[in-house]
Design an enzyme around this catalytic site. Structure first.
Site, mmCIF file in Angstrom:
data_model
loop_
_atom_site.group_PDB
_atom_site.id
_atom_site.type_symbol
_atom_site.label_atom_id
_atom_site.label_comp_id
_atom_site.label_asym_id
_atom_site.label_seq_id
_atom_site.Cartn_x
_atom_site.Cartn_y
_atom_site.Cartn_z
ATOM 1 N N CYS A 83 0.840 -1.204 0.000
ATOM 2 C CA CYS A 83 0.000 0.000 0.000
ATOM 3 C C CYS A 83 0.873 1.251 0.000
ATOM 4 O O CYS A 83 0.442 2.321 -0.391
ATOM 5 C CB CYS A 83 -0.947 0.021 1.201
ATOM 6 S SG CYS A 83 -0.210 0.639 2.721
ATOM 7 N N CYS A 86 3.721 3.002 4.552
ATOM 8 C CA CYS A 86 4.875 2.936 5.459
ATOM 9 C C CYS A 86 6.178 3.212 4.726
ATOM 10 O O CYS A 86 7.218 3.382 5.356
ATOM 11 C CB CYS A 86 4.963 1.545 6.090
ATOM 12 S SG CYS A 86 5.428 0.263 4.897
ATOM 13 N N SER A 224 7.567 13.846 25.550
ATOM 14 C CA SER A 224 6.353 14.091 26.310
ATOM 15 C C SER A 224 5.568 15.285 25.772
ATOM 16 O O SER A 224 4.366 15.341 25.922
ATOM 17 C CB SER A 224 6.699 14.289 27.782
ATOM 18 O OG SER A 224 7.831 15.088 27.905
ATOM 19 N N LEU A 309 18.844 10.841 28.361
ATOM 20 C CA LEU A 309 19.048 10.099 29.606
ATOM 21 C C LEU A 309 18.301 10.798 30.746
ATOM 22 O O LEU A 309 17.565 10.162 31.507
ATOM 23 C CB LEU A 309 20.560 10.041 29.890
ATOM 24 C CG LEU A 309 21.004 9.274 31.107
ATOM 25 C CD1 LEU A 309 20.565 7.818 31.041
ATOM 26 C CD2 LEU A 309 22.536 9.322 31.242
ATOM 27 N N GLY A 310 18.463 12.123 30.817
ATOM 28 C CA GLY A 310 17.798 12.885 31.891
ATOM 29 C C GLY A 310 16.284 12.800 31.767
ATOM 30 O O GLY A 310 15.563 12.662 32.759
ATOM 31 N N MET A 1001 -5.431 -1.237 -2.768
ATOM 32 C CA MET A 1001 -5.157 -0.984 -1.348
ATOM 33 C C MET A 1001 -3.850 -1.645 -0.921
ATOM 34 O O MET A 1001 -3.652 -1.945 0.244
ATOM 35 C CB MET A 1001 -6.329 -1.472 -0.499
ATOM 36 C CG MET A 1001 -6.848 -2.831 -0.872
ATOM 37 S SD MET A 1001 -8.496 -3.077 -0.214
ATOM 38 C CE MET A 1001 -8.973 -4.595 -1.013
ATOM 39 N N SER A 1043 -11.078 -11.922 -1.410
ATOM 40 C CA SER A 1043 -9.985 -12.427 -2.268
ATOM 41 C C SER A 1043 -10.428 -12.563 -3.710
ATOM 42 O O SER A 1043 -9.917 -13.386 -4.470
ATOM 43 C CB SER A 1043 -9.482 -13.794 -1.772
ATOM 44 O OG SER A 1043 -9.130 -13.737 -0.436
ATOM 45 N N GLU A 1224 -6.758 -13.532 1.279
ATOM 46 C CA GLU A 1224 -7.124 -13.900 2.649
ATOM 47 C C GLU A 1224 -6.610 -15.251 3.147
ATOM 48 O O GLU A 1224 -6.296 -15.389 4.328
ATOM 49 C CB GLU A 1224 -8.652 -13.907 2.770
ATOM 50 C CG GLU A 1224 -9.269 -12.531 2.618
ATOM 51 C CD GLU A 1224 -10.771 -12.614 2.423
ATOM 52 O OE1 GLU A 1224 -11.208 -13.243 1.448
ATOM 53 O OE2 GLU A 1224 -11.497 -12.064 3.237
HETATM 54 C C1 LIG Z 1 6.937 5.401 21.501
HETATM 55 C C2 LIG Z 1 7.774 5.438 22.737
HETATM 56 C C3 LIG Z 1 8.328 4.260 23.206
HETATM 57 C C4 LIG Z 1 9.111 4.276 24.356
HETATM 58 N N1 LIG Z 1 9.617 3.097 24.817
HETATM 59 C C5 LIG Z 1 10.345 3.080 25.956
HETATM 60 C C6 LIG Z 1 10.853 1.870 26.482
HETATM 61 O O1 LIG Z 1 10.674 0.799 25.908
HETATM 62 N N2 LIG Z 1 11.548 1.922 27.627
HETATM 63 C C7 LIG Z 1 11.779 3.098 28.286
HETATM 64 O O2 LIG Z 1 12.434 3.096 29.315
HETATM 65 N N3 LIG Z 1 11.322 4.256 27.811
HETATM 66 C C8 LIG Z 1 10.607 4.273 26.667
HETATM 67 N N4 LIG Z 1 10.119 5.452 26.190
HETATM 68 C C9 LIG Z 1 10.401 6.681 26.948
HETATM 69 C C10 LIG Z 1 11.546 7.433 26.279
HETATM 70 O O3 LIG Z 1 12.704 6.656 26.342
HETATM 71 C C11 LIG Z 1 11.804 8.781 26.912
HETATM 72 O O4 LIG Z 1 12.573 8.624 28.014
HETATM 73 C C12 LIG Z 1 10.597 9.503 27.377
HETATM 74 O O5 LIG Z 1 9.674 9.534 26.349
HETATM 75 C C13 LIG Z 1 10.984 10.903 27.801
HETATM 76 O O6 LIG Z 1 11.313 11.610 26.664
HETATM 77 P P1 LIG Z 1 12.545 12.610 26.594
HETATM 78 O O7 LIG Z 1 13.788 11.919 26.990
HETATM 79 O O8 LIG Z 1 12.497 13.202 25.271
HETATM 80 O O9 LIG Z 1 12.210 13.588 27.746
HETATM 81 P P2 LIG Z 1 11.302 14.883 27.733
HETATM 82 O O10 LIG Z 1 9.982 14.574 27.126
HETATM 83 O O11 LIG Z 1 12.068 15.983 27.189
HETATM 84 O O12 LIG Z 1 11.191 15.108 29.280
HETATM 85 C C14 LIG Z 1 10.420 14.322 30.150
HETATM 86 C C15 LIG Z 1 10.231 15.074 31.468
HETATM 87 O O13 LIG Z 1 11.479 15.193 32.122
HETATM 88 C C16 LIG Z 1 11.845 16.569 32.296
HETATM 89 N N5 LIG Z 1 13.280 16.683 32.001
HETATM 90 C C17 LIG Z 1 13.898 16.316 30.859
HETATM 91 N N6 LIG Z 1 15.220 16.516 30.968
HETATM 92 C C18 LIG Z 1 15.428 17.035 32.192
HETATM 93 C C19 LIG Z 1 16.584 17.435 32.890
HETATM 94 N N7 LIG Z 1 17.799 17.361 32.363
HETATM 95 N N8 LIG Z 1 16.426 17.916 34.141
HETATM 96 C C20 LIG Z 1 15.214 17.998 34.710
HETATM 97 N N9 LIG Z 1 14.075 17.627 34.092
HETATM 98 C C21 LIG Z 1 14.194 17.138 32.849
HETATM 99 C C22 LIG Z 1 10.981 17.347 31.340
HETATM 100 O O14 LIG Z 1 10.722 18.644 31.832
HETATM 101 C C23 LIG Z 1 9.721 16.506 31.272
HETATM 102 O O15 LIG Z 1 8.869 16.809 32.319
HETATM 103 C C24 LIG Z 1 9.338 5.479 25.039
HETATM 104 C C25 LIG Z 1 8.795 6.674 24.562
HETATM 105 C C26 LIG Z 1 8.028 6.666 23.433
HETATM 106 C C27 LIG Z 1 7.454 7.956 22.940
HETATM 107 S S1 FES Z 2 3.155 -1.374 2.484
HETATM 108 FE FE1 FES Z 2 3.721 -1.174 4.541
HETATM 109 S S2 FES Z 2 1.879 -0.560 5.482
HETATM 110 FE FE2 FES Z 2 1.271 -0.981 3.484
#
Ligand SMILES: Cc1cc2nc3c(=O)[nH]c(=O)nc-3n(C[C@H](O)[C@H](O)[C@H](O)COP(=O)(O)OP(=O)(O)OC[C@H]3O[C@@H](n4cnc5c(N)ncnc54)[C@H](O)[C@@H]3O)c2cc1C
Ligand code: FES
Ligand code: FES
Length: 1292
Positions: A83, A86, A224, A309-310, A1001, A1043, A1224
């Site tokens: 399709c 993606c 977030s 990390l933070g 599709m 199909s 299908e």
């Molecule tokens: C689709 C999806 C899948 C994910 N899967 C996993 C997973 O499998 N395992 C996992 O552990 N995590 C997972 N996460 C979480 C991801 O790893 C991020 O840690 C999380 O989304 C936070 O995002 P960010 O690091 O961009 O932080 P932000 O969104 O920037 O911040 C998060 C919060 O922390 C505050 N903040 C950020 N940095 C600081 C700092 N230096 N000092 C003080 N406050 C701070 C911000 O103000 C905010 O409130 C996933 C997230 C998504 C969207």
């Molecule tokens: S070809 Fe990947 S979603 Fe359709």
């Protein structure tokens, strides 16, 4: 990007879970003077994040107007785009990889694609296309293993020489990294303006003054912010992106460890740790290794590239993967505020409550300290998730133990878990129990620790997230796994000397994807070279799809004054509507109108099977998610804000029904209920050796087409004429529905479908209802109105595959012959009838599958409940029907203690001239040929022996095998739906425009129709174009479903082309050596019509339910599928290590399309039977409304060895060019994975002395598989008494 018409970057979920929006972000790093490129999800990137960055979208990679990039070419030509929705995201992930590593390893490619979902292809062709960039030989030999994995079968080399191939890689453009776009030099100068932490405080202070905000700092990298704004309506008045604040990216080494800047992305942290690992002795890097291992499993690569990390620490998710390891590893953070700097340990006190830490709002985490480990210290991380990759975990853990030299007495121990409560939790009491008494680390200590752990980490039975028993058992399993590693460590330290028998348990499951075979037949030797039929022609739009140029509904440019529609849906499952207040919504900026039932000028209800479905609820709602009204506004954001401001009053009605049991008890059904019987079931039960009764529950399935429901209705401006551009499988159905809703004739509505980004049955009935509401809005406002559902809305509103409860009673002989079966099916239809009665019909017509059961009875009912109405889904009930039957066969095998595949299935299969339970005669010869070839190709017998040996040698890992057959009826039992029409125009320049009633599709229908026209007109496919499907070119069409698209439309196109060919005959006779163009020109001058319609009446099929007999199908498609899995019994994690499919599809019109359909359907089936779970709250709200909660198969789920063989020498007189329908049938073959898991579980159970049938419902998720293994750990979990609590989710 939409405003600058860069539509290649697709929007599939908005939450970072699908990868359709992947772009490449490039930054200049002043510290290293290097440019870094990384893939990222555009939907999660706030603009401020991109200051100083260059963003490359798919349009920047290549285009048909300039040059296409090798990545685009290879994905397209390897048939990796069906399709195509993606495809741009896939291209961008691999393109970014190649920018960083032009000759990647296979592992790099699968890593790069971790976060890119595809619902069509089964991933194999995408992987194969990208594999051509790898240098290494990709076979087990590349790793220096012993015997070649391909031994004993057609080797790849042989295959390449003797068999036709799906694509020729010699055609591919070479990858030339020097040709790539350069990083804009002006952005390098911007990097001089990088900031330090003081800047953040200045910005915060200034804003506090200006906006009067107290402590409203919100440092955000990505993740977030965007979902907060989009989905939760949270307003962030101040967003600071710290990507250019250098202090947050510093890395400092000390004698005790390393300080890592909190702003570093998870990918950067992982690379840093991997770089440091070889620089230090192993004993010092235990924390580093555990962290880097865990980091590689967080989200997808796109997520890790941007998440910091933070951020991961501070967002304090209860199932953060990093926090338990950081805490167990004695890490700490350095934080700064106007008050100064301090260090805070990351321990149990740090995580206060859900999403909260002990840090003050104004404090910023500057860096994170990761300490060196000591000699005698061991640190490990564990996680188990619903899907192996790109999935938040169910439970995750970090564990650390320290032994003093020469001793097995624990000096220090810390164990942390995620997913066991609202925060990361410490198992402090357990640690104390192990370490306080100075006992040695031995079995007795561990046994006590398990008991303490169970008492310590208790989850209430109704805990959010559910899976309570599983989560609790995982805490024990992880500790047990840690124990095995500790014992190994103690052995290395010469503290213990015993031989360790269970080391295999700590090995990860196999994961190397090997090249598979796709075997199909050459075209006949005498076929003209120009004739494309039977050849693996690429999808005609694949290149446009891979370059992002392909136009989907939402890519149609905005017109002047266009409005956007957002729906308001019910939040109650069953209630009277007592009030509808739209005044607040109407006052909001941009909101133009609110559409309610009162505004519908024509029919307010749609009628099906004698039942009525209201377009918009007026008096009463009967499910959560039912549409009540719609807000139209100038922009999408305004419409959504308006929808959120609509206030609805409800008065709950008593006793909503959710489960099939509740519905049956109250006789809440959509009639007709059906029954079918052959022989005399009651009598037969009296004469059999054994009678067994059982039941099987199957969950539903979300379509998860990548393009959500989309439509645009444009009033033409005169005589109530409308153009509707709709992503639908049934343009005529949509046209009729709009006309009825507007009270106008159908000739005023034209429905156009260019292409659909996946449908799978989900874009027929519900799409028409949505189009009606959009059309009413267009009619009322006299403006073009667009409606594109968000993923969550789509999942909530549009329904899914019917969940089914199957009950059976089976009578059989000692040798395994089944003499009688009585089967009952209860489908959960939801709140409206939709196509549910037809689904029930099809269930009952397939209760025999491949087996001749002399006395067979089936009963089926569509239960009316207060859940969103379920609808058609690829297979239309057959995957549910056969699954119950095959499970019954498995039970018979287990009762008798005999192999299910070779004995029970074979002994009961149709033999010789056969008749189905509804009296249709057929030959099962090709069924047997598929079955036998499948056994032979998979080397079934040898694999069974090898698996038995493996199972004897392994206590906690088991291998399981299964082979399943399929006999699938093709065409519609409702005869009128088998007709098709086409319109073919030949233009004076010789180019040909084909229109037909089918929709494209992803299944390649237009490509196949091009092939048909090419053969019939004797011209190359390049002269033939298919622009769209529209109701003003070909009227009164049937849905593209069952199909049957190629069969029906192919005949109609053929008919039209033959008419044209015959008209040209006199011209050809006069000038036999002339060209096509010269004949066309001559015909025009001779006043011969160059336009023709074609029609195909289709077979006269029927089913007489009173007589329980009929001919509901034109023919059968047959197949067989083998699967082998390896199961980790401690966690329920599994991997399909091998799949072999043999499919009888007659003479394929296009083997690449057909193999694509087989693989794609198989993987969708794998999802249905082992992975995908729809979860509803006790009040009927769908919890699983996006890819974060609902997991469809990803690259990590592709069988490691995936072979597909098209059965040779098969013919079919009932369809075009002797082909067979294939969309299908192979979905059911995904059940081979389920039965292989069940086989592995049976092997685990037998070690505990548990033999005989056992329940394992579908999907066989890690949770179900683990609990079914009945290990000593799961046995320790006290079961909650049913009825004593309200479960978190319904068992529908
Ligand atoms: C689709 C999806 C899948 C994910 N899967 C996993 C997973 O499998 N395992 C996992 O552990 N995590 C997972 N996460 C979480 C991801 O790893 C991020 O840690 C999380 O989304 C936070 O995002 P960010 O690091 O961009 O932080 P932000 O969104 O920037 O911040 C998060 C919060 O922390 C505050 N903040 C950020 N940095 C600081 C700092 N230096 N000092 C003080 N406050 C701070 C911000 O103000 C905010 O409130 C996933 C997230 C998504 C969207
Ligand atoms: S070809 Fe990947 S979603 Fe359709
Ligand atoms: S749309 Fe961005 S990841 Fe799905």
């Amino acid at each position: 990007m939409t405003s600058v018409r860069l539509t290649g970057t697709k929007y599939g979920c908005g939450g970072g879970g699908c990868g359709a929006c992947t772009v490449m972000v490039s930054h200049y790093r002043p510290a290293t003077k290097t440019i870094t490129h990384y893939s990222a999800n555009a939907c999660l990137l706030p603009l401020c994040q991109l200051h100083g960055a260059a963003v490359t979208t798919v349009e920047g990679v290549g285009s048909t107007r300039t040059r296409i990039h090798p990545v685009q070419e290879r994905i397209a030509k390897a048939h990796g785009s069906q399709c195509g929705f993606c495809s741009p995201g896939m291209v961008m992930s691999v393109y970014t990889l190649l920018r960083n590593r032009p000759q990647p390893a296979m592992d790099d490619i699968t890593h790069a694609l971790q976060g890119n979902l595809c619902r069509c292809t089964g991933y194999r062709p995408i992987i194969d296309g990208c594999r051509t960039f790898c240098q290494e030989a990709d076979c087990c030999q590349a790793n220096g293993a012993g015997d070649c994995c391909l031994n004993g079968e057609e080797t790849l080399e042989e295959t390449q020489h003797e068999k036709p191939e799906l694509f020729d890689k010699r055609e591919f453009l070479p990858l030339d990294p020097t040709q790539e776009l350069i990083f804009p030099p002006e952005l390098i100068f911007l990097s001089d303006k990088d900031k330090n932490l003081k800047t953040i405080y200045k910005v915060v202070e200034k804003n506090n003054k200006n906006l009067g905000i107290k402590a409203q700092k919100n440092i955000n990298f990505v993740h977030s912010v965007c979902p907060d704004i989009k989905f939760k309506g949270i307003l962030h008045p101040l967003i600071i992106s710290p990507t250019r604040v250098l202090d947050l990216f510093e890395v400092t080494q000390t004698p005790h460890g390393v300080w890592v800047g909190a702003g570093c992305s998870l990918t950067e942290v992982c690379s840093l740790l991997e770089k440091l690992l070889p620089q230090f002795p192993e004993e010092k890097t235990e924390v580093f290794r555990a962290l880097s291992q865990q980091l590689g499993k967080v989200g997808s690569l796109q997520i890790r590239n941007v998440a910091s990390l933070g951020g991961n620490i501070m967002i304090a998710y209860p199932n953060s993967d990093l926090n338990p390891v950081l805490a167990a590893g004695n890490c700490k953070v350095s934080v700064i505020s106007n008050g100064g700097r301090r260090e805070v340990p990351l321990n149990q006190d740090f995580f206060v409550s859900f999403g909260k830490t002990i840090l003050k709002p104004e404090e910023i985490v500057v860096s994170v300290f990761i300490p060196f480990s000591r000699k005698g210290e061991l640190v490990r991380a564990y996680r188990q998730a619903p899907r192996k990759e790109s999935s938040f975990c169910t439970v995750t853990s970090g564990m650390r133990v320290f032994f003093s030299q020469g001793s097995s007495v624990v000096q220090d121990l810390s164990i942390y878990y995620g997913g066991m409560g609202p925060t990361t939790v410490s198992a402090t009491q357990t640690c104390t129990a192990i370490s306080v008494s100075f006992r040695p680390w031995d079995d007795e200590t561990l046994q006590r620790a398990y008991d303490v752990l169970l008492d310590e980490l208790v989850l209430p039975p109704s805990a959010p997230g559910g899976k309570v028993e599983f989560r609790r058992s995982l805490t024990l399993s992880f500790l047990f796994k840690f124990n095995l590693e500790v014992l190994q460590k103690l052995r290395e330290m010469n503290v213990i000397t015993e031989e360790l028998l269970e080391t295999m348990q700590i090995q990860p499951l196999p994961r190397e994807i090997q090249p598979g075979l796709q075997v199909f037949q050459h075209v006949p030797k005498d076929q003209r070279d120009q004739d494309p039929v039977g050849r693996p022609i690429m999808h005609r739009s694949a290149i446009s799809q891979a370059t992002g140029e392909a136009v989907y509904c939402d890519d149609i440019p905005r017109t002047d004054g266009e409005l956007f529609l957002a729906l308001v849906t019910s939040s109650r499952a069953h209630a009277k509507i007592t009030g509808l207040d739209v005044s607040q919504a109407l006052r909001l900026p941009g909101v133009v109108d609110v559409i309610t039932a009162k505004d519908v000028p024509g029919q307010k209800v749609r009628k099906m099977f004698g039942y009525e479905e209201v377009l918009l609820a007026e008096a009463e709602v009967s499910c959560v998610g039912q549409m009540i009204c719609a807000v139209v506004a100038d922009t999408r954001a305004h419409a959504k804000r308006g929808a959120a401001a609509v206030k609805i009053g409800y008065e709950d009605l008593p006793e909503p029904l959710f489960t099939v049991e509740e519905a049956s008890e109250k006789s809440s059904f959509f009639e007709p209920r059906r029954m079918i019987e052959k022989g005399n079931v009651a009598e037969a039960f009296k004469t059999v050796d054994h009678v067994h009764q059982g039941e099987f529950r199957m969950g539903g399935q979300e379509h998860f087409y990548m393009e959500t429901q989309s439509m645009l209705v444009v009033p033409v401006g005169e005589e109530t004429e409308f153009n509707a551009y709709v992503s639908t499988q049934w343009p005529t159905g949509t046209q009729d529905a709009i006309a009825e809703a507007l009270g106008i004739p159908s000739n005023r509505v034209t429905c156009h479908v260019k292409r659909i980004g996946g449908a799978f049955g989900g874009k027929v009935v519900k799409t028409a209802t949505l189009a009606c509401i959009t059309a009413v809005a267009a009619w009322k406002t006299n403006c073009a109105v667009r409606c594109v559902l968000e993923r969550g809305e789509d999942m909530l509103i549009s329904g899914a595959r019917h969940p089914v409860l199957g009950k059976y009673k089976v009578g059989f002989m000692n040798d395994g012959r089944i003499m009688a079966a009585d089967m009952q099916y209860y489908t959960n239809a939801g709140n409206t009838v939709d196509e549910s009665p037809l689904v029930v019909d099809k269930i009952l017509l397939h209760i025999d599958n491949a087996y001749n059961i002399p006395n067979l009875r089936g009963r089926g009912a569509a239960c009316r409940t207060n859940l969103p109405s379920n609808t058609a889904f690829r297979g239309f009930g057959v995957p549910q029907s056969i699954m119950v039957l095959e499970n019954m066969l498995n039970d018979v095998a287990m009762v008798l203690g005999r192999p299910a595949d070779q004995v029970i299935r074979e002994i009961n299969m149709y033999q010789g001239p056969s008749v189905t339970h509804y009296g249709l005669e057929f030959s099962p010869e090709n069924l047997w040929r598929c079955w036998d070839q499948c056994k032979e190709k998979s080397d079934y017998a040898a694999r069974r022996r090898a698996a038995d040996r493996f199972n004897q040698d392994n206590c906690w890992k088991k291998r399981g095998l299964a082979i399943v057959p399929i006999k699938y009826g093709i065409a519609f039992a409702e005869s009128f739906l088998n007709q098709a029409a086409a319109l073919v125009h030949v233009y004076k320049d010789g180019s040909v425009l084909v229109s037909h009633g089918g929709t494209e599709m992803g299944q390649g229908l237009h490509t196949k129709m091009q092939q048909v026209a090419s053969r019939e007109l004797g011209i190359p496919p390049s002269k033939i174009y298919i622009s769209e499907t529209s109701t003003n070119t070909v009227p009164n069409t049937c849905p593209s479903a069952a199909s049957y698209g190629t069969d029906a439309n192919g005949m109609a196109v053929r008919n039209a082309c033959q008419t044209l060919y015959q008209r040209l005959e006199p011209i050809r006779q006069k000038n036999p050596k002339g060209s096509w163009e010269s004949w066309v020109k001559a015909a025009f001058l001779d006043k011969i019509s160059l336009s023709a319609t074609g029609f195909y009446r289709g077979p006269d099929l029927y089913m007489d339910w009173d007589k329980m007999a009929g001919r509901p199908y034109a023919y059968f498609t047959f197949g067989a599928c083998f699967c082998e899995v390896e199961l980790d019994c401690l966690t329920g994690d599994y991997r399909a290590v091998r799949t072999d499919i043999v499919m009888d599809i007659g003479r394929s019109v296009n083997p690449s399309m057909d193999i694509g359909q087989i693989e794609g359907a198989f993987l969708q089936g794998l999802g249905l039977y082992t992975l995908e779970e729809l979860k509803f709250s006790p009040s009927g709200l769908l919890y699983t409304r996006g890819p974060s909660q609902y997991k469809i198969p990803a690259v990590c789920d592709v069988p490691l060895r995936f072979n597909v063989y098209l059965l040779p020498d098969s013919h079919n007189p009932h369809a075009i060019y002797s082909s067979k329908g294939i969309g299908e049938p192979s979905l059911f073959l995904g059940s081979s994975v389920f039965f292989a898991i069940k086989d592995a579980v049976a092997a685990a159970r037998s070690e505990s002395g548990l033999v005989g049938p056992f329940p394992l419902d579908s999907p066989a998720t890690p949770e179900r598989a683990c609990l079914a293994c009945a290990s000593p750990f799961t046995q320790k979990i006290p079961a909650s008494t049913p009825g004593s609590f309200k479960p978190w989710a319904l068992n529908i």
